[in-house]
Design an enzyme around this catalytic site. Structure first.
Site, PDB file in Angstrom:
ATOM      1  N   LYS A 177       0.828  -1.196   0.000  1.00 35.79           N
ATOM      2  CA  LYS A 177       0.000   0.000   0.000  1.00 35.79           C
ATOM      3  C   LYS A 177       0.872   1.260   0.000  1.00 35.79           C
ATOM      4  CE  LYS A 177      -1.974   1.758   3.635  1.00 35.79           C
ATOM      5  NZ  LYS A 177      -2.809   1.972   4.831  1.00 35.79           N
ATOM      6  N   ASP A 218      -6.619   0.969   1.103  1.00 34.93           N
ATOM      7  CA  ASP A 218      -6.693   1.038   2.559  1.00 34.93           C
ATOM      8  C   ASP A 218      -8.091   0.609   3.007  1.00 34.93           C
ATOM      9  OD1 ASP A 218      -8.345   3.142   1.889  1.00 34.93           O
ATOM     10  OD2 ASP A 218      -7.312   4.630   3.118  1.00 34.93           O
TER      11      ASP A 218
END
Length: 218
Positions: free
Chosen positions: A128, A146
């Site tokens: 991420k 997320d």
């Protein structure tokens, strides 16, 4: 037996969703504050299990003093801890930032690399974080999934998926190419401020009529 995931929205609806996001906010930006690729990398790494607002409060004085990996090494781990102790897991994060700063100095000439593999090889940098840096700084159409994006992707059926990698790939497959670069910004902001986890603000939602979520609030 695991419950089957619903199918993604058809192409026309996907396009309509993101066209509205673009019309409402043509140039979405990250809530995190940074000055260059290195400070962006540090800010995103610090934001794990922390709010962007909390990270910004801690990094405002830090980034006024430190903007390169070499300067971070000169500040030292305890100096970094003094700046970020209000952020969760600050000891572990400080150690990771110091280690990645040394690797950047020794292996990359003090520059942040522009490949996912190289970024993910750095301490404390997961997929991420790497995707955020690649998207925000290097302009690559990566999708940093997320909790907000995971919720939106499944709730609105932009990219239904059982895990973050499946959602990431679903966004890449389902969202029209013209929206890929900014898709994760629009989804994060929508999830953070409108389509919230416990009580989505459906009355304020610009895609209310396109969203198939059955538990809308009025």
């Amino acid at each position: 037996m695991a419950r089957a995931l619903p199918s993604a929205l058809p192409y026309a609806q996907q396009r309509a969703v993101f066209a509205r996001f673009r019309e409402a906010n043509p140039e979405p930006v990250s809530d995190l504050k940074y000055t260059n690729a290195f400070t962006l990398l540090v800010a995103v790494a610090l934001s794990a299990q922390a709010t962007d607002a909390g990270v910004n409060r801690a990094t405002r004085p830090l980034f006024a003093r430190v903007s390169t990996p070499q300067q971070m090494l000169e500040l030292g781990e305890e100096g970094l801890v003094d700046h970020i102790r209000t952020i969760g897991l600050y000891r572990q994060k400080a150690a990771n930032v110091m280690r990645l700063s040394r690797i950047l100095v020794e292996n990359y000439g003090g520059e942040v690399p522009s490949s996912r593999a190289a970024l993910q090889s750095l301490p404390g940098v997961g997929r991420k974080t790497a995707n955020v840096v690649l998207n925000v700084w290097f302009g690559q159409p990566t999708q940093a999934v997320d909790t907000h994006i995971f919720r939106i992707a499944n709730r609105v059926r932009i990219a239904p998926g059982a895990d973050v990698v499946a959602v990431e790939r679903g966004i890449e497959d389902n969202v029209p190419a013209e929206f890929q670069l900014k898709a994760h910004h629009w989804m994060i902001l929508h999830g953070r401020y409108i389509c919230q986890a416990r009580r989505p603000r459906c009355a304020l939602c610009i895609i209310n009529d396109l969203c198939p979520y059955p538990e809308k609030t009025v």
